[in-house]
Design a protein around this motif. Sequence first.
Motif, PDB file in Angstrom:
ATOM      1  N   CYS A   1      24.252 -32.908  63.259  1.00 52.42           N
ATOM      2  CA  CYS A   1      24.283 -33.019  64.718  1.00 52.42           C
ATOM      3  C   CYS A   1      22.885 -33.338  65.239  1.00 52.42           C
ATOM      4  CB  CYS A   1      24.786 -31.731  65.352  1.00 52.42           C
ATOM      5  SG  CYS A   1      24.563 -31.691  67.134  1.00 52.42           S
TER       6      CYS A   1
ATOM      7  N   CYS B   1      21.666 -30.165  67.728  1.00 49.85           N
ATOM      8  CA  CYS B   1      21.289 -28.832  67.275  1.00 49.85           C
ATOM      9  C   CYS B   1      20.896 -28.781  65.807  1.00 49.85           C
ATOM     10  CB  CYS B   1      22.432 -27.847  67.531  1.00 49.85           C
ATOM     11  SG  CYS B   1      23.844 -28.145  66.469  1.00 49.85           S
TER      12      CYS B   1
ATOM     13  N   CYS C   1      27.819 -32.347  66.931  1.00 48.78           N
ATOM     14  CA  CYS C   1      28.826 -31.400  66.484  1.00 48.78           C
ATOM     15  C   CYS C   1      29.717 -30.994  67.642  1.00 48.78           C
ATOM     16  CB  CYS C   1      28.171 -30.178  65.867  1.00 48.78           C
ATOM     17  SG  CYS C   1      27.339 -29.159  67.074  1.00 48.78           S
TER      18      CYS C   1
ATOM     19  N   CYS D   1      28.189 -28.605  70.373  1.00 52.72           N
ATOM     20  CA  CYS D   1      27.236 -29.288  71.250  1.00 52.72           C
ATOM     21  C   CYS D   1      27.982 -30.204  72.208  1.00 52.72           C
ATOM     22  CB  CYS D   1      26.240 -30.112  70.455  1.00 52.72           C
ATOM     23  SG  CYS D   1      24.988 -29.105  69.690  1.00 52.72           S
TER      24      CYS D   1
HETATM   25 ZN    ZN Z   1      25.331 -29.470  67.164  1.00 55.43          ZN
END
Ligand code: ZN
Length: 943
Positions: A39, A42, A66, A69
């Motif tokens: 991701c 994050c 992801c 997120c």
């Molecule tokens: Zn993420």
Amino acid sequence: MSTSGRLVAGSRNRNEFVVINADEFGRPKPLQELSGRICQICGEDVEITEDGDPFVACHECGLPVCRPCYEYERREGNQSCPQCKTRYKRHKGSARVAGDEEEDDVDDLENEFDFSGDQQHFMNREFHGGLPTNLDTEPESNIRRLAYGGEDEGISPYHHAVVVPSFLSSQGRPVLHDSSISLQPRPMDPNKDLSVYGYGSVTWKDRMEEWKKRQIQIVNQLGGNSDGDRSDDPNLPMLRHPVPNAYGLWLTSVICEIWFAISWILDQFPKWSPIERETYLDRLSLRYEKEGKPFELASIDIFVSTVDPLKEPPLITANTVLSILAVDYPFDKVTCYVSDDGAAMLTFEALSETSEFAKKWVPFCKRFNIEPRAPEWYFAQKIDYLKGKVHPAFVRERRAMKRSYEDFKVHINSLVAKAQRAPEEGWTMPDGTPWPGNDVHDHPGMIQVFQGHADVHDGEGNMVPRLLYVSREKRPGFDHHKKAGSMNALIRVSAIISNAPYILNVDCDHYINNSKSLREAMCFMMDPVSGNKVCYVQFPQRFDGIDRHDRYSNRSDGEKCEKDIIPLVSSNPILASELKLEKKFGQSPVFVISTLEENGGIPKDASSASLLKEALHAISRGYEDKTEWGKEVGWIYGSVTEDILTGFKMHCHGWRSVYCIPKRAAFKGSAPINLSDRLHQVLRWALGSVEIFMSKHCPIWYGYGGGLKWMQRLSYINSVVYPWTSIPLVTYCTLPAVCLLTGNFIVPEISNYASIVFIALFLSIAASSILEMQWGGVSLEDWWRNEQFWVIGGVSSHFFALFQGLLKVFAGVNTNFTVTSKGGEDGEFLELYLFKWTSLLIPPMTILIINIIGVVAGVSNAINNGYDSWGPLYGKLLFAVWVILHLYPFLKGLMGKHERVPTIIIVWSFILASVGSLLWVRVNPFMAKQEGPVLEICGLDCN
Ligand SMILES: [Zn+2]
Ligand SMILES: O=c1ccn([C@@H]2O[C@H](COP(=O)(O)OP(=O)(O)O[C@H]3O[C@H](CO)[C@@H](O)[C@H](O)[C@H]3O)[C@@H](O)[C@H]2O)c(=O)[nH]1
Ligand SMILES: [Mn+2]
Ligand SMILES: [Zn+2]
């Protein structure tokens, strides 16, 4: 057109949005082919969906994000892909009400809010027109607002862009602390801890018996026979009835306390709706500084005001200007205007030196990305060369730069030294012509452009923003409206010369401490959705060089909020007649046209000479006559706290403002560090409030049916009525001395039950303020200082402000604007104990002395009268000590060794205090005549 102001509103803003895998500019790196799919927000692994494929947030560019997120972004964040900005579509299986699967790939936003016509609305908004609609949405934001409580609760996180003035303190000033806790000192209630006195005294008990009998008689006389039994209950009558022998004293104290209670309640409302905000500078840059395209960040005109080079040292102004010229913003989007209301050649020459030095300083700042960009404070910082990777080139260049700065300082200081004594025939400029501003009160307008020719390069091809010196025309016998007037003149000059769509106002001592400050503000101003509702972004003022103990409570007491970034929004009445606009804005066609430019900018065909001529016209003395300047346009006239008045007016028109607190303080200023200056500053603020209170703009009556929210109204009311609290405060501080000197006391002896109630009340109040402080991150020490300054300022500045305000309104007596001295350049606390004596110091001094005399008299009396008289004395002593403790910083300043207090002041205070005390003892109006219980104990007149 525009107007401005500051004040109000609360938020805390944290830059906690993390972009991992960012490049060195903090931008997310372009998509990388990662086998495991990480991701990009994050750094976690992207999950596999039911279909066995990796989860895809954005089908446009495929940026790996992801699900958590994505969900977060879709709900509370940007609502669009961070890379390509495509608005996120809803996914199958995303948390949603079951059964709306068929809505797959539907744009949430379009579904939730109707945007049609919105853009149109932005364009046609008239500056002082109605409340912008569509306050409730904030998609694709540069910012995130976290609202708690109040109206925002339970609705969408974007519901209501309400900016509640949560941070107003009792002084009507936004409080500095990063919280919504305002620091209203709460007057102590003597009734709350009196349970301890009065016991152990036989005479006292006799008196009580006597008094009780009388109560019963009264009750019976009033026909309360049916209640006869209950009147024997010791608790009730005692709570209902005052001390019989000091009715006047009692009544006075009760009236004071009722007022304190009201002001306390007024102070509570603003705490109810705190707002937190976050800014995302990276997103701002992604949106408006696309590589390979021209930068789209809007231009900003920065206004610096100065008036008196002796109180506002040119070196301080120079540092402010340098920090502006070196700010982290495209150089051609910034223009710095310095307004000199003092028409001082010193300021002019210092500015000219500054513009030269800037050519070295600005590239140095930008190359090494240093903070802060005001050299004085930058070089005051200690650098650890061993820590981190300090480049050797940097070490060398820093050293060289420090040397050039020292030279620059020497230069400025020699200018200052030269300016100390004006030659008889007035100043002459280097070319031999006399300086036009030789008569400060009678001179033409002056404008000088220091830079801005495309050929002014620094060594590396970096360019420095333009710098202008502006001194508006002054003629004797006219009201120039102080700072507000000078700001309005700058609005016009800047509209003609650079016409940026946004302006920033700083005082001459408010240097930019965080070079990203302008970007912080732009996150709000250029927000695609909420930006159009924001009339200003304000930053708290932090201080340099205050005494470590902050004795005069600059930090915690009603901190002033400075620095506004204000959009110059055009009204676009395309069809309105030229004449109507000229009536409103004055007779400068160039200026009038500039108000129609939504995005700023000046006419391309105009020559700079003709523009300068027009600008001079716009700062002529009579320009504002018969226009709406100061009434409906620009900074509003009529109060020395023009910022509050102007902000109020804008809020009344439905605009919203933003309080922005970046992690690194955005601006810093110098706080008055000696008591007299501080009191004069507070006096001026209070006077400004009294002026607003008595004007048509009084928030109690003004602007109903406009856009002002109820909470805002309450806060504004609070910020204009607080000077009135000084009357009960002065009374309340005198009461303990009166009690001690007359032997009377304002509270009766009470029962155990009642004392428990009082103790409980007292404890709960203490607990609530301790909790508030905890939440607000305010230290106990800060709170106590604030408390102290509330008393000192209240009995002196606020008290005087009331009289000055009344004089002004009813007798037309004008007071002059005392400019606050800006601290010395080296940040030393030289002046701390230096008292400049002013009449402002007489009331606190008198109160202090009579309380001290009271304590001495009370104690010596008790010694003479033996054991019995000690009990009742404690209570009175407690109050007197309360007063003395609050005036302690004052006492300490008084005892300072640096300068001797002129004897005349001491003599006067002593005379006043002793005459007063003697009168009390002689006349003693509060003492009940004869029929009350006989006074056997204490008091000076005790036999
Ligand atoms: Zn993420
Ligand atoms: O006739 C005048 C008087 C003052 N000023 C300027 O106004 C500013 C504020 O004066 P200062 O004495 O520093 O007052 P403070 O109380 O420290 O200022 C706070 O309070 C003022 C309102 O009371 C606001 O205008 C200021 O922005 C805010 O910093 C300074 O830059 C002055 O140079 C002028 O330009 N013209
Ligand atoms: Mn100031
Ligand atoms: Zn994408």
